[in-house]
Design an enzyme around this catalytic site. Structure first.
Site, PDB file in Angstrom:
ATOM      1  N   LYS A  59       0.756  -1.644  -0.372  1.00  0.00           N
ATOM      2  CA  LYS A  59      -0.475   0.486   0.012  1.00  0.00           C
ATOM      3  C   LYS A  59       0.940   1.014   0.084  1.00  0.00           C
ATOM      4  O   LYS A  59       1.655   1.485   1.077  1.00  0.00           O
ATOM      5  CB  LYS A  59      -1.054   0.080   1.567  1.00  0.00           C
ATOM      6  CG  LYS A  59      -1.769   0.827   1.074  1.00  0.00           C
ATOM      7  CD  LYS A  59      -2.863   0.960   2.107  1.00  0.00           C
ATOM      8  CE  LYS A  59      -4.220   2.424   2.303  1.00  0.00           C
ATOM      9  NZ  LYS A  59      -5.215   2.085   3.530  1.00  0.00           N
ATOM     10  N   SER A 114      -9.527  -0.179   6.772  1.00  0.00           N
ATOM     11  CA  SER A 114      -9.247  -0.419   5.485  1.00  0.00           C
ATOM     12  C   SER A 114      -8.948  -1.567   5.019  1.00  0.00           C
ATOM     13  O   SER A 114      -8.827  -1.583   3.858  1.00  0.00           O
ATOM     14  CB  SER A 114      -8.636   0.829   5.667  1.00  0.00           C
ATOM     15  OG  SER A 114      -8.591   2.090   5.812  1.00  0.00           O
ATOM     16  N   SER A 129      -9.465   2.392   2.689  1.00  0.00           N
ATOM     17  CA  SER A 129      -8.886   2.845   2.187  1.00  0.00           C
ATOM     18  C   SER A 129      -7.544   1.860   1.018  1.00  0.00           C
ATOM     19  O   SER A 129      -7.093   2.310   0.456  1.00  0.00           O
ATOM     20  CB  SER A 129      -8.597   2.990   3.037  1.00  0.00           C
ATOM     21  OG  SER A 129      -7.007   2.862   3.990  1.00  0.00           O
TER      22      SER A 129
END
Length: 453
Positions: free
Chosen positions: A87, A186, A162
């Protein structure tokens, strides 16, 4: 069991265990796996937008090194030579890390985050940086300087956030594994939206050094994979441990009705509950659990505003408008609000601790609605307009406030879109969560196969 999305890439039908076996049998090399990942990224990512950066030269160099080590008899473990996405809020030395923001478009860290250092030490090959909702501050995955990440099952719908890029990259079969972060959902939300497995660990179980913070007392780093078994392999590396498999016979599950927290699509609830059929399940109630949603907003909001105070003063125009508005709202949270939220947290924590003394796991859908269309912020449910962001976070954020580990696993496709089942356990029980998730997936797969003509 949810099958791969239409047009999925090569890794969508192969487990990490199978890949590791092929590497050690000499039928494939790390170079082969990296080239597969790069080919699938070039084919699929222009539509999905799962990556901010694909590190072609870095991945090839790491693959060459991994192949040379394996040939020489140096085996770093089951991830040696396996492609992974990380990420874009997690620092990678020499590789751009932007937080999905215009504030950090050209930022290149000098050092790896601790979780990345562990990945490299295990021989994993970082293929690129997966897209994130701007500053990891949003559950939809469609607000980023890099643009929206699209759902592999239906391009016009959100991936969840996210860690939407991480989830989409795995679901689409570009890579077999990805690292995400989870503050209030997330990892779990995009895992559910994209039909994969995502683990939010106990707070503090994986070091967060080198990971851009959202809310430091809630932030966690978690693994994402197509299967619970693959998720476990990545978890062992991130956590720096390999815990023996627990005995899950007689596992006791308490079902928390989602409507106690937020209105839920009955089809989503039914799909999640059906996944639990192999286990004995008892309906349970969590006192004041709905108030944890407000406590999460307060605790996270207070901390995220402190993280961004300097940028808000110096360069507010660089934020996405929606993210900026949410940060300004967070700035209005008072010390009195925070004290009240902490009181609620302590009261519910005591009740949940007692509940987890009588049950090994709690279960609830991961999200109460289907993945909504991109840029849509309200959807109808039983004649009522539902706020999308609140809905996506409603069933995951309460367990984050309590610091508990939780896993999302695929439940079923509803109208062609994935749904997820969430399991929650006592602190430190990540291995139990993944073992039960694997058992449920296997049982569901056997039932599906037996019912086919």
């Amino acid at each position: 069991m949810i099958g791969p999305p239409p047009g999925a890439g090569w890794f969508a039908r192969r487990t990490v265990t199978e890949l590791a076996g092929a590497l050690r049998a000499g039928t494939m090399s790390p170079d082969d796996l990296v080239e597969r990942a790069l080919t699938e990224a070039a084919r699929l990512d222009p539509e999905l937008n799962a990556f901010v950066t694909v590190d072609v030269p870095g991945a090839r160099a790491a693959a060459e090194r991994a192949g040379r080590e394996l040939s020489a008899g140096l085996d770093r473990g089951p991830l040696h030579g396996i492609p992974v996405a990380v990420k874009d809020v997690v620092d990678t030395a020499g590789l751009r890390t932007t937080m999905g923001s215009r504030h950090h478009t050209g930022r290149v860290p000098e050092h790896d985050a601790e979780c990345v250092r562990r990945l490299r030490a295990a021989g994993a090959i970082i293929v690129g940086k997966a897209a994130t909702h701007e500053f990891a501050f949003g559950p939809t995955g469609d607000r980023s300087a890099n643009g929206a990440t699209r759902n592999p099952y239906r391009r016009g719908h959100v991936s969840g956030g996210s860690s939407g890029g991480s989830a989409a990259a795995v679901a689409a079969g570009i890579v077999p594994l990805a690292v995400g972060t989870d503050t209030g959902g997330s990892v779990r939300i995009p895992a559910a939206c994209c039909g994969i497995v995502g683990l939010k660990p106990t707070h503090g179980a994986v070091p967060s050094g080198g990971v851009f913070p959202v809310s430091p007392t809630l932030d966690t780093v978690g693994p994402m994979a197509r299967t619970a078994g693959d998720c476990l392999l990545l978890w062992n590396v991130l956590a720096g441990q390999d815990v023996p498999e627990p005995d899950i016979s007689g596992c006791r599950v308490g079902w928390v009705a989602p409507d106690a927290l937020h209105p839920a699509d009955p089809r989503v609830t039914e799909a999640a509950r059906a996944m639990l059929e192999p286990l004995p399940v008892q309906d349970v109630a969590v006192p004041d659990v709905a108030r944890l949603r407000w406590a999460y907003q307060v605790i996270q909001g207070r901390e995220v505003h402190m993280v961004h105070a300097g940028r808000l003063a110096a360069a507010p125009d660089l934020y996405d408008e929606e993210v900026l508005a949410r940060l300004h709202a967070a700035g209005r949270i008072t010390e009195e609000d925070t004290a009240a939220a902490q009181t609620i947290r302590k009261r519910v924590q005591d009740a949940v601790t007692a509940l987890l003394g009588r049950h090994d796991l709690l279960a609830i859908p991961t999200v109460p609605i289907l993945p909504p269309p991109l840029d849509v912020r309200s959807v109808p449910l039983d004649g009522t307009s539902i706020d999308v962001r609140a809905a996506l976070l409603s069933l995951t954020s309460p367990w984050s406030v309590l610091g508990l580990p939780a896993v999302s696993l695929p439940a079923a496709l509803v109208d062609g879109l994935p749904t997820g089942l969430q399991l929650i356990a006592r602190p430190g029980a990540e291995r139990l969560l993944l073992a039960v998730a694997a058992r449920l997936a296997d049982a569901n797969q056997s039932t599906t196969t037996a019912s086919q003509p």
